[in-house]
Design a protein around this motif. Structure first.
Motif, PDB file in Angstrom:
ATOM      1  N   GLU A 261     -53.117 -17.532  35.916  1.00  0.00           N
ATOM      2  CA  GLU A 261     -53.503 -17.900  34.559  1.00  0.00           C
ATOM      3  C   GLU A 261     -54.754 -17.131  34.147  1.00  0.00           C
ATOM      4  OE1 GLU A 261     -53.931 -22.127  34.543  1.00  0.00           O
ATOM      5  OE2 GLU A 261     -51.757 -22.499  34.561  1.00  0.00           O
ATOM      6  N   PRO A 262     -54.574 -15.866  33.766  1.00  0.00           N
ATOM      7  CA  PRO A 262     -55.738 -15.084  33.299  1.00  0.00           C
ATOM      8  C   PRO A 262     -56.361 -15.768  32.087  1.00  0.00           C
ATOM      9  CG  PRO A 262     -53.831 -13.686  33.671  1.00  0.00           C
ATOM     10  CD  PRO A 262     -53.337 -15.086  33.730  1.00  0.00           C
ATOM     11  N   GLU A 263     -57.667 -15.867  32.063  1.00  0.00           N
ATOM     12  CA  GLU A 263     -58.369 -16.534  30.977  1.00  0.00           C
ATOM     13  C   GLU A 263     -59.418 -15.601  30.368  1.00  0.00           C
ATOM     14  OE1 GLU A 263     -60.016 -20.158  32.377  1.00  0.00           O
ATOM     15  OE2 GLU A 263     -58.114 -20.946  33.145  1.00  0.00           O
ATOM     16  N   ASP A 264     -59.774 -15.882  29.106  1.00  0.00           N
ATOM     17  CA  ASP A 264     -60.800 -15.085  28.438  1.00  0.00           C
ATOM     18  C   ASP A 264     -62.187 -15.390  28.993  1.00  0.00           C
ATOM     19  OD1 ASP A 264     -58.880 -13.941  26.891  1.00  0.00           O
ATOM     20  OD2 ASP A 264     -59.292 -15.120  25.100  1.00  0.00           O
ATOM     21  N   THR A 265     -62.380 -16.623  29.407  1.00  0.00           N
ATOM     22  CA  THR A 265     -63.679 -17.021  29.952  1.00  0.00           C
ATOM     23  C   THR A 265     -63.621 -17.079  31.470  1.00  0.00           C
ATOM     24  OG1 THR A 265     -63.109 -19.359  29.708  1.00  0.00           O
ATOM     25  CG2 THR A 265     -64.321 -18.318  27.901  1.00  0.00           C
ATOM     26  N   VAL A 266     -64.781 -16.975  32.078  1.00  0.00           N
ATOM     27  CA  VAL A 266     -64.906 -17.018  33.532  1.00  0.00           C
ATOM     28  C   VAL A 266     -65.406 -18.405  33.925  1.00  0.00           C
ATOM     29  CG1 VAL A 266     -66.240 -16.093  35.473  1.00  0.00           C
ATOM     30  CG2 VAL A 266     -65.295 -14.547  33.759  1.00  0.00           C
ATOM     31  N   LYS A 267     -64.886 -18.945  35.002  1.00  0.00           N
ATOM     32  CA  LYS A 267     -65.318 -20.259  35.462  1.00  0.00           C
ATOM     33  C   LYS A 267     -66.830 -20.254  35.706  1.00  0.00           C
ATOM     34  CE  LYS A 267     -61.396 -22.603  35.728  1.00  0.00           C
ATOM     35  NZ  LYS A 267     -60.556 -21.648  34.972  1.00  0.00           N
ATOM     36  N   GLY A 268     -67.491 -21.297  35.206  1.00  0.00           N
ATOM     37  CA  GLY A 268     -68.937 -21.387  35.336  1.00  0.00           C
ATOM     38  C   GLY A 268     -69.416 -21.330  36.768  1.00  0.00           C
ATOM     39  N   LEU A 269     -68.582 -21.782  37.686  1.00  0.00           N
ATOM     40  CA  LEU A 269     -68.937 -21.762  39.102  1.00  0.00           C
ATOM     41  C   LEU A 269     -69.225 -20.345  39.598  1.00  0.00           C
ATOM     42  CD1 LEU A 269     -69.090 -23.391  41.805  1.00  0.00           C
ATOM     43  CD2 LEU A 269     -66.664 -22.860  42.118  1.00  0.00           C
ATOM     44  N   LEU A 270     -68.563 -19.351  38.972  1.00  0.00           N
ATOM     45  CA  LEU A 270     -68.700 -17.964  39.431  1.00  0.00           C
ATOM     46  C   LEU A 270     -69.968 -17.294  38.912  1.00  0.00           C
ATOM     47  CD1 LEU A 270     -65.034 -16.658  38.993  1.00  0.00           C
ATOM     48  CD2 LEU A 270     -66.117 -17.580  41.051  1.00  0.00           C
TER      49      LEU A 270
END
Length: 240
Positions: A87-96
């Motif tokens: 599931e490619p997303e425009d935003t990056v997970k905050g954890l990263l």
């Protein structure tokens, strides 16, 4: 080569020291491309960085199997274990991007995927084209976490995060790790400021000279006018 290309060439070779920074940058590349970069991509420097990250993180040169693709998407937190699909997303997970070093890597990846810098001899303008408003807002917030003043403007179907001040662009080059480009930009800024300073001084001196010449001309005209008037109005006894 344009200044923008020089910056990207430098950043394409820059590899974060920590695994978590490398993952943050890889996540940015995928988010801003909207997919795993492919060999046919026109963005040669993005592909160069992508392959460098693949080799460092997964010890492969490119993805050949579904298992390898799943491993990449899982690593950047873009894989749904429940559905078994990427599931490619425009935003990056905050954890990263919690740590400062990972934020730097994320900005670096975003710039390689969709950024540009204008010719500093002409103007100061830094921008990264984003695919959506949430992506632009995340990028703006990450950049501004380094005490900057990035803004967002809509351009057709895209959102653009930008900086316009030379000082801010210098700071952002430092954040991304483009230290050679930073020094080149600083040298250009110094030369440009010196030229502007000299031009201002010359213009000021020219203006002062013009004022002096104009004042002297008016004085000569006044003297000439006085003598002419005196000759016409002096008593006849003076003439005899």
């Amino acid at each position: 080569m344009s200044f923008s290309s020089e910056v990207k060439t430098e950043l394409a070779k820059h590899l974060g020291k920590s695994r978590h920074c490398q993952i943050a940058e890889l996540a940015a590349l995928i988010a801003f491309e909207g997919r795993i970069p492919v060999a046919e991509s026109e963005n040669r420097l993005l592909m160069q960085k992508y392959q460098l990250l693949l080799a460092e993180l997964f010890h492969i040169e490119e993805i050949h199997t579904e298992e390898e693709a799943r491993s990449v998407f899982s690593t950047v937190k873009m894989y749904n274990d429940a559905t078994g699909e990427a599931e490619p997303e425009d935003t990056v997970k905050g954890l990263l991007i919690q740590q400062s070093c990972c934020k730097r890597a994320y900005i670096r990846g975003a710039f390689l995927a969709g950024g540009s810098i204008s010719d500093p001899n002409k103007s100061y303008h830094f921008e990264i084209v984003c695919r959506s408003i949430p992506q632009a807002e995340q990028l703006r917030d990450v950049i501004n976490s380094f005490d900057m003043d990035a803004k967002i403007v809509a351009r057709k179907k895209y959102q653009v995060v930008y900086l316009k001040e030379g000082t801010g662009i210098v700071d952002l080059l430092n954040v991304m790790g483009a230290h050679v480009s930073l020094m080149n930009l600083e040298n250009l800024r110094i030369e440009k400021e010196m030229r502007n300073s000299i031009n201002r001084q010359v213009n000021c001196e020219t203006a002062n000279i013009t004022k002096t010449v104009n004042a002297a001309s008016r004085q000569l005209e006044d003297i000439h006018s006085f003598h002419s008037h005196w000759r016409l109005t002096r008593p006849s006894s003076v003439l005899s």
